[in-house]
Write an enzyme that holds these catalytic residues in place. Structure first.
Site, PDB file in Angstrom:
ATOM      1  N   ASP A   1       0.822  -1.211   0.000  1.00 33.74           N
ATOM      2  CA  ASP A   1       0.000   0.000   0.000  1.00 33.74           C
ATOM      3  C   ASP A   1       0.862   1.270   0.000  1.00 33.74           C
ATOM      4  OD1 ASP A   1       1.039  -0.146   2.495  1.00 33.74           O
ATOM      5  OD2 ASP A   1      -0.868   0.001   3.576  1.00 33.74           O
TER       6      ASP A   1
ATOM      7  N   HIS B   1      23.829   5.621 -19.146  1.00 32.36           N
ATOM      8  CA  HIS B   1      22.772   5.750 -18.136  1.00 32.36           C
ATOM      9  C   HIS B   1      23.042   4.860 -16.916  1.00 32.36           C
ATOM     10  CE1 HIS B   1      19.870   7.297 -21.464  1.00 32.36           C
ATOM     11  NE2 HIS B   1      20.668   8.234 -21.009  1.00 32.36           N
TER      12      HIS B   1
ATOM     13  N   ASP C   1      26.619  12.726 -12.908  1.00 31.15           N
ATOM     14  CA  ASP C   1      25.570  13.458 -13.620  1.00 31.15           C
ATOM     15  C   ASP C   1      24.403  13.530 -12.656  1.00 31.15           C
ATOM     16  OD1 ASP C   1      23.523  14.363 -15.239  1.00 31.15           O
ATOM     17  OD2 ASP C   1      24.013  13.054 -16.933  1.00 31.15           O
TER      18      ASP C   1
ATOM     19  N   ASP D   1      20.463  19.940 -14.432  1.00 32.05           N
ATOM     20  CA  ASP D   1      21.063  18.744 -15.033  1.00 32.05           C
ATOM     21  C   ASP D   1      22.539  19.042 -15.281  1.00 32.05           C
ATOM     22  OD1 ASP D   1      21.647  16.468 -16.459  1.00 32.05           O
ATOM     23  OD2 ASP D   1      20.359  16.931 -18.168  1.00 32.05           O
TER      24      ASP D   1
ATOM     25  N   HIS E   1      26.156  10.551 -28.306  1.00 31.41           N
ATOM     26  CA  HIS E   1      24.906  11.284 -28.029  1.00 31.41           C
ATOM     27  C   HIS E   1      25.012  12.705 -28.564  1.00 31.41           C
ATOM     28  CE1 HIS E   1      26.750  13.381 -24.550  1.00 31.41           C
ATOM     29  NE2 HIS E   1      27.253  12.213 -24.189  1.00 31.41           N
TER      30      HIS E   1
ATOM     31  N   HIS F   1      19.840  19.125 -24.805  1.00 34.99           N
ATOM     32  CA  HIS F   1      18.384  18.963 -24.897  1.00 34.99           C
ATOM     33  C   HIS F   1      17.742  20.121 -24.144  1.00 34.99           C
ATOM     34  CE1 HIS F   1      18.668  17.529 -20.721  1.00 34.99           C
ATOM     35  NE2 HIS F   1      19.699  16.807 -21.123  1.00 34.99           N
TER      36      HIS F   1
ATOM     37  N   HIS G   1      14.376  16.255 -19.775  1.00 34.60           N
ATOM     38  CA  HIS G   1      14.390  16.345 -21.241  1.00 34.60           C
ATOM     39  C   HIS G   1      13.095  17.066 -21.584  1.00 34.60           C
ATOM     40  CE1 HIS G   1      17.161  12.578 -21.339  1.00 34.60           C
ATOM     41  NE2 HIS G   1      17.797  13.655 -20.991  1.00 34.60           N
TER      42      HIS G   1
ATOM     43  N   GLU H   1      26.395  19.437 -23.230  1.00 39.24           N
ATOM     44  CA  GLU H   1      26.993  18.292 -22.557  1.00 39.24           C
ATOM     45  C   GLU H   1      27.805  17.359 -23.464  1.00 39.24           C
ATOM     46  OE1 GLU H   1      24.137  15.240 -21.324  1.00 39.24           O
ATOM     47  OE2 GLU H   1      22.513  16.626 -21.795  1.00 39.24           O
TER      48      GLU H   1
ATOM     49  N   TYR I   1      33.787   8.738 -24.423  1.00 34.37           N
ATOM     50  CA  TYR I   1      33.671   7.465 -23.689  1.00 34.37           C
ATOM     51  C   TYR I   1      34.518   6.423 -24.421  1.00 34.37           C
ATOM     52  CZ  TYR I   1      29.715  10.399 -22.567  1.00 34.37           C
ATOM     53  OH  TYR I   1      28.940  11.486 -22.239  1.00 34.37           O
TER      54      TYR I   1
ATOM     55  N   ARG J   1      32.160  13.460 -19.275  1.00 34.58           N
ATOM     56  CA  ARG J   1      31.121  14.356 -19.819  1.00 34.58           C
ATOM     57  C   ARG J   1      31.156  15.614 -18.968  1.00 34.58           C
ATOM     58  NH1 ARG J   1      27.363  11.038 -19.997  1.00 34.58           N
ATOM     59  NH2 ARG J   1      26.173  11.349 -18.094  1.00 34.58           N
TER      60      ARG J   1
ATOM     61  N   GLU K   1      28.697  18.869 -18.367  1.00 29.21           N
ATOM     62  CA  GLU K   1      27.339  19.322 -18.715  1.00 29.21           C
ATOM     63  C   GLU K   1      26.945  20.543 -17.899  1.00 29.21           C
ATOM     64  OE1 GLU K   1      24.176  16.513 -17.699  1.00 29.21           O
ATOM     65  OE2 GLU K   1      22.880  17.436 -19.214  1.00 29.21           O
TER      66      GLU K   1
END
Ligand code: GLY
Ligand code: MN
Ligand code: MN
Length: 437
Positions: free
Chosen positions: A37, A244, A261, A272, A351, A355, A362, A385, A389, A406, A408
């Protein structure tokens, strides 16, 4: 809680103006069971909140244009009734009367009256504006209610014969942040930069990634940003090459890089931010070589984030710097043009460079108008960003294996240029090394 009613009333008025005719029905998000619940932490629907400022579940906003049948435009809220017994268990509910006053709606009804009232309100409206396809249960319910209006045809009442996805209008509105939104986004970004600084100060070898995540969450929460805008990525070593990665349960090793990130959500708005740095606080020569390339790519992209420039110019600017860097590192062969043409860079940078950013990390809004990337305009906010890699492979210099970087930032376009909302998070090598000492 005091609500600045005018902000939301003005947004509703603007949407009504854009709709021209008909009725809009915008439900908030449902509560979602986690197990037993217990529910997942509740998050209202972004469009519903954007137009109402109302954060309770089980609520629906209805806007009537006043052009068909009804005499004047109306903002109507349906929400939970007061319930002293439930409020003892689950907390405060505004109830329709207080919600109407506090949030400035023309009318408010109990959510229990929704179906009956919607059949009345949809009568003789030419168009229905509704987020069709967002939630299958709501789709069924709304179409069934429209059917109930259609059944009244012999009494001379007509049902809306056009259905529009209201998000087409709302997405375009939300793409341009007003001063109220920019102020919140600045605060969200500031809190997140403080969290990144805290993480840099705590990071050291032999900690688990989740220990660093805890420092980020601590800093978000203690400034009133109770939730991250998306699952934080705290990725040491090879984990940084998983775009991710959210496991966050490995041990940080001396000599590895750490990619974080993470950004908080504040009052419904996301930040972000990504920073990448050595676990031990000192860049190795190879790490620094790659890092400086990504940093230069980011600087080129931010320089291209100017009003009037098209959406893809920052991406293209970053790509040219990365392509040259990959050639210098012997990751790619040829010259910048052939690397871009053949897309051989995609093995190390797969990538895009950013965005839209807003209520959703996003965020909504088209990137093209017709066949063309749209022009950047004041009020647009997006991330910049670039990254790199490098997975182990025979044709890659071993010193570069498992480097994932990265960088960003969150950038708002202004009339004169841009504002980097997240500038307070260190990213120059010397700055990072000094803070981590
Ligand atoms: N944190 C999600 C992204 O950078 O797009
Ligand atoms: Mn991003
Ligand atoms: Mn990110």
């Amino acid at each position: 809680m005091t609500i600045d009613q005018t902000i939301y009333a003005q947004r509703r008025a603007r949407l009504l103006e854009k709709m021209q005719r008909g009725i809009a029905i915008i439900p908030t998000a449902p509560e979602v069971a986690r197990n037993g619940d217990t529910h997942y932490e509740y998050r209202y629907d972004s469009n519903f909140y954007y137009l109402s400022g109302f954060t309770e579940p089980e609520a629906v906003l209805v806007l009537v244009s006043g052009q068909d049948g009804q005499s004047q435009p109306q903002s109507i809220l349906f929400c939970r009734e007061k319930n002293p017994e439930r409020e003892v268990w689950d907390g405060y509910r505004a109830g329709p009367d207080a919600a109407k006053e506090q949030f400035g709606f023309d009318v408010a009804y109990s959510i229990a009256q929704l179906d009956e009232k919607l059949v009345e309100l949809m009568g003789d409206q030419t168009a229905l504006h509704y987020p069709l396809g967002r939630d299958a249960e709501w789709d069924q319910r709304i179409l069934k209610l429209r059917g109930a209006v259609q059944a009244k045809v012999r009494s001379g009442i007509r049902a809306p014969n056009e259905i529009h996805d209201v998000r087409t209008l709302l997405n375009e509105m939300r793409l341009f942040k007003d001063e109220h939104e920019l102020a919140i986004m600045r605060r969200a970004a500031k809190i997140s930069t403080q969290a990144h600084r805290r993480a840099m100060q705590f990071a050291c070898p032999d900690q688990f990634e989740y220990q660093i995540e805890a420092e980020l969450l601590h800093e978000f929460c203690r400034h009133g940003a109770r939730h991250p805008a998306y699952p934080s990525i705290v990725a040491g070593g090879a984990n940084a090459c998983v775009l991710h990665y959210v496991g966050n349960d490995a041990i940080l090793k001396d000599g590895d890089l750490l990619l974080i990130d993470a950004g908080c959500e504040l009052d419904g708005y996301a930040s972000d931010i990504t920073r990448s740095y050595p676990v031990n606080g000192r860049f190795s020569a190879a790490q620094k070589d790659v890092y400086e390339i990504v940093l230069a790519a980011q600087a080129a992209a931010i320089a291209a984030a100017q009003p009037g420039n098209s959406w893809d110019m920052p991406h293209d600017a970053a790509l040219r710097v990365l392509a040259q860097g990959f050639i210098d590192l012997k990751l790619c062969q040829g010259n910048v043009d052939t690397v871009l043409e053949s897309e051989s860079y995609k093995r190390f940078y797969m990538h895009r460079t950013g965005h839209w950013l807003g209520m959703d990390v996003h965020d909504v809004g088209d990137y093209k108008i017709g066949a063309d990337w749209r022009a950047l305009q004041p009020g647009m906010v997006f991330t910049v960003e670039p990254g790199c890699y490098i997975c182990p492979a025979d044709d890659v210099p071993p010193a570069l294996w498992n480097i994932g970087i990265r960088i960003e930032d969150d950038v708002a376009i202004t009339a004169q240029g841009n504002e980097v909302l997240s500038a307070a998070a260190p990213k120059a090598v010397a700055e990072i090394e000094a803070l981590m000492k």
